[in-house]
Design an enzyme around this catalytic site. Sequence first.
Site, PDB file in Angstrom:
ATOM      1  CG  ASN A 100      -0.276   0.127   2.521  1.00  0.00           C
ATOM      2  OD1 ASN A 100       0.957   0.129   2.579  1.00  0.00           O
ATOM      3  ND2 ASN A 100      -1.042   0.216   3.595  1.00  0.00           N
ATOM      4  CB  SER A 106      11.165  -9.182  15.181  1.00  0.00           C
ATOM      5  OG  SER A 106      12.122  -8.451  15.887  1.00  0.00           O
ATOM      6  CB  THR A 120      11.459  -7.575  19.063  1.00  0.00           C
ATOM      7  OG1 THR A 120      11.012  -6.767  20.134  1.00  0.00           O
ATOM      8  CG2 THR A 120      10.259  -8.005  18.274  1.00  0.00           C
ATOM      9  CE1 TYR A 166       7.377  -4.332  14.143  1.00  0.00           C
ATOM     10  CE2 TYR A 166       9.192  -4.655  15.690  1.00  0.00           C
ATOM     11  CZ  TYR A 166       8.617  -4.876  14.451  1.00  0.00           C
ATOM     12  OH  TYR A 166       9.283  -5.661  13.532  1.00  0.00           O
ATOM     13  CE  LYS A 195       6.752  -7.921  13.002  1.00  0.00           C
ATOM     14  NZ  LYS A 195       6.201  -8.214  11.678  1.00  0.00           N
ATOM     15  CG  PHE A 246      18.903 -11.933  15.348  1.00  0.00           C
ATOM     16  CD1 PHE A 246      18.082 -13.012  15.019  1.00  0.00           C
ATOM     17  CD2 PHE A 246      19.284 -11.789  16.666  1.00  0.00           C
ATOM     18  CE1 PHE A 246      17.663 -13.935  15.992  1.00  0.00           C
ATOM     19  CE2 PHE A 246      18.890 -12.710  17.639  1.00  0.00           C
ATOM     20  CZ  PHE A 246      18.078 -13.781  17.294  1.00  0.00           C
ATOM     21  CG  ASN A 281      12.420   4.795  13.757  1.00  0.00           C
ATOM     22  OD1 ASN A 281      12.340   5.574  14.690  1.00  0.00           O
ATOM     23  ND2 ASN A 281      11.519   4.744  12.788  1.00  0.00           N
ATOM     24  CG  LEU A 288      23.680   1.820  14.020  1.00  0.00           C
ATOM     25  CD1 LEU A 288      23.903   3.036  14.900  1.00  0.00           C
ATOM     26  CD2 LEU A 288      24.472   0.622  14.552  1.00  0.00           C
ATOM     27  NE  ARG A 299      20.056  -4.163  19.298  1.00  0.00           N
ATOM     28  CZ  ARG A 299      20.218  -4.084  20.625  1.00  0.00           C
ATOM     29  NH1 ARG A 299      21.076  -4.875  21.236  1.00  0.00           N
ATOM     30  NH2 ARG A 299      19.518  -3.228  21.340  1.00  0.00           N
ATOM     31  NE  ARG A 331      17.090   3.645  21.282  1.00  0.00           N
ATOM     32  CZ  ARG A 331      17.237   3.399  19.985  1.00  0.00           C
ATOM     33  NH1 ARG A 331      16.966   4.326  19.099  1.00  0.00           N
ATOM     34  NH2 ARG A 331      17.695   2.224  19.566  1.00  0.00           N
ATOM     35  CG  ASP A 334      18.149   0.692  22.973  1.00  0.00           C
ATOM     36  OD1 ASP A 334      17.264   0.394  22.144  1.00  0.00           O
ATOM     37  OD2 ASP A 334      18.930   1.656  22.822  1.00  0.00           O
TER      38      ASP A 334
HETATM   39  N1  LIG Z   1      13.873  -4.019   9.242  1.00  0.00           N
HETATM   40  C1  LIG Z   1      13.998  -4.576  10.429  1.00  0.00           C
HETATM   41  O1  LIG Z   1      14.859  -4.192  11.207  1.00  0.00           O
HETATM   42  C2  LIG Z   1      13.081  -5.717  10.845  1.00  0.00           C
HETATM   43  C3  LIG Z   1      13.463  -6.546  11.919  1.00  0.00           C
HETATM   44  C4  LIG Z   1      12.622  -7.578  12.293  1.00  0.00           C
HETATM   45  C5  LIG Z   1      11.411  -7.770  11.627  1.00  0.00           C
HETATM   46  N2  LIG Z   1      11.060  -6.946  10.605  1.00  0.00           N
HETATM   47  C6  LIG Z   1       9.778  -7.150   9.928  1.00  0.00           C
HETATM   48  O2  LIG Z   1      10.019  -7.406   8.556  1.00  0.00           O
HETATM   49  C7  LIG Z   1       8.929  -6.906   7.779  1.00  0.00           C
HETATM   50  C8  LIG Z   1       9.477  -6.035   6.682  1.00  0.00           C
HETATM   51  O3  LIG Z   1      10.236  -4.989   7.253  1.00  0.00           O
HETATM   52  P1  LIG Z   1      10.986  -3.901   6.376  1.00  0.00           P
HETATM   53  O4  LIG Z   1      12.171  -3.480   7.151  1.00  0.00           O
HETATM   54  O5  LIG Z   1      11.145  -4.375   5.003  1.00  0.00           O
HETATM   55  O6  LIG Z   1       9.922  -2.715   6.463  1.00  0.00           O
HETATM   56  P2  LIG Z   1       9.356  -1.756   5.328  1.00  0.00           P
HETATM   57  O7  LIG Z   1       8.515  -0.744   6.016  1.00  0.00           O
HETATM   58  O8  LIG Z   1      10.450  -1.292   4.447  1.00  0.00           O
HETATM   59  O9  LIG Z   1       8.443  -2.748   4.483  1.00  0.00           O
HETATM   60  C9  LIG Z   1       7.120  -3.043   4.829  1.00  0.00           C
HETATM   61  C10 LIG Z   1       6.296  -2.788   3.599  1.00  0.00           C
HETATM   62  O10 LIG Z   1       4.939  -3.114   3.884  1.00  0.00           O
HETATM   63  C11 LIG Z   1       4.105  -2.095   3.380  1.00  0.00           C
HETATM   64  N3  LIG Z   1       2.892  -2.133   4.211  1.00  0.00           N
HETATM   65  C12 LIG Z   1       2.751  -1.835   5.518  1.00  0.00           C
HETATM   66  N4  LIG Z   1       1.485  -2.038   5.908  1.00  0.00           N
HETATM   67  C13 LIG Z   1       0.815  -2.497   4.822  1.00  0.00           C
HETATM   68  C14 LIG Z   1      -0.529  -2.901   4.596  1.00  0.00           C
HETATM   69  N5  LIG Z   1      -1.456  -2.859   5.551  1.00  0.00           N
HETATM   70  N6  LIG Z   1      -0.867  -3.328   3.358  1.00  0.00           N
HETATM   71  C15 LIG Z   1       0.053  -3.360   2.362  1.00  0.00           C
HETATM   72  N7  LIG Z   1       1.321  -2.990   2.520  1.00  0.00           N
HETATM   73  C16 LIG Z   1       1.694  -2.565   3.738  1.00  0.00           C
HETATM   74  C17 LIG Z   1       4.906  -0.817   3.467  1.00  0.00           C
HETATM   75  O11 LIG Z   1       4.483   0.162   2.537  1.00  0.00           O
HETATM   76  C18 LIG Z   1       6.306  -1.316   3.158  1.00  0.00           C
HETATM   77  O12 LIG Z   1       6.598  -1.263   1.785  1.00  0.00           O
HETATM   78  C19 LIG Z   1       7.991  -6.222   8.750  1.00  0.00           C
HETATM   79  O13 LIG Z   1       6.978  -7.143   9.105  1.00  0.00           O
HETATM   80  C20 LIG Z   1       8.881  -5.935   9.942  1.00  0.00           C
HETATM   81  O14 LIG Z   1       8.158  -5.860  11.141  1.00  0.00           O
HETATM   82  C21 LIG Z   1      11.884  -5.931  10.184  1.00  0.00           C
END
Ligand SMILES: NC(=O)c1ccc[n+]([C@@H]2O[C@H](COP(=O)([O-])OP(=O)(O)OC[C@H]3O[C@@H](n4cnc5c(N)ncnc54)[C@H](O)[C@@H]3O)[C@@H](O)[C@H]2O)c1
Length: 343
Positions: free
Chosen positions: A33, A126, A128, A151, A155, A180, A200, A202, A233, A296, A299
Amino acid sequence: MKKILVTGGAGYIGSHTVVELVEAGYEPIIIDNFSNTEERSLQGIADILGREITCHRVDCTDGAALRSVFEKETGIAGVIHFAAYKAVGESVAEPLKYYHNNVGSLVALLQVMEEFKVNKLVFSSSCTVYGIPDKLPVTEQTPVQKANSPYGNTKKICEEILTDLATSGSDMHTIALRYFNPIGAHPSAKIGELPLGVPNNLVPFITQTAAGIRKELTIFGNDYDTPDGTCIRDYVHVVDLAKAHVVAIDRLLSDKAEHIEFFNVGTGTGNTVLEAVQAFEQATGEKLNYKIGPRRPGDVPKIYADVTKATEELGFKTTSTLEEAMKSAWDWQMHLQKSTVQH
Ligand SMILES: NC(=O)c1ccc[n+]([C@@H]2O[C@H](COP(=O)([O-])OP(=O)(O)OC[C@H]3O[C@@H](n4cnc5c(N)ncnc54)[C@H](O)[C@@H]3O)[C@@H](O)[C@H]2O)c1
């Protein structure tokens, strides 16, 4: 070619996974979206692959819209569900937004998958969920703890929903990958992390600081019980992480998976924040302007993965070093600057 639906496929990890899926012979179909990404990530994917990937601009919390995608895209073999919000601080300020999007989208997706008898799912979880672990490295048996942010709780709740479904007699097969700290970008520098606003995480903060967009990086605390006092990390290159999704899909489609399985996806090595900064400086030759600030709240002092299970059962292995990941993040930052100047 088997069709794999990739929700959030225009996002950071999703876009890299789409590329790896194509390289492994799958046909990814993106749903996004664009709440946390931009159209240019689709262009980046197309530039790498030499062709466009189908993308449906749909909100995953909207069951009817999801249903219409499943109607159009017949023969979906499996789904990778990335779509979620991920900003910890924002989730504390706006918890309902997070529960609605992260939990709501999973439930809506599972309902439509059941309707269309699509029963293979890879879910983005995650580390987390482990909270502040008592023992390191963390294995998949390390107890899941009470989340310390909405958040993190989404998960945990999503994992519980998937576990309930797995034990309900449903035919759904799920692999939840517990990431991770994903960092870096595709070696082509055509896709990468696109943080909207102040980052958000690093590494985008490091690259934006080195590029002069941010004045300085604040490292939160240097009095933790770690070799240099900064948090530890497990930084995993996003391309290695993307490949974990391909092997997870392979496993699901070869019917080897249990109804629900959890895998840690990291490198197995912990690095301090200062080591990450040094790796950036070494890999790029850039000097980073940083200061040490107070700790922070929230953390986790140190966490890194035991990846034995992913190695043995998925055949997952990381190939990139921390320096390579930092260099790729920097190349991506330079690409972003160039394309912004041209616009
Ligand atoms: N990046 C990290 O550090 C990290 C760590 C652990 C887990 N995750 C998980 O991995 C997944 C991807 O993370 P990312 O870093 O690529 O984030 P990101 O925000 O770059 O990608 C998520 C994508 O989902 C889309 N989106 C969000 N809500 C939506 C919805 N309701 N319908 C359609 N599209 C939607 C966003 O536009 C975005 O393009 C997430 O579930 C996140 O929680 C990320």
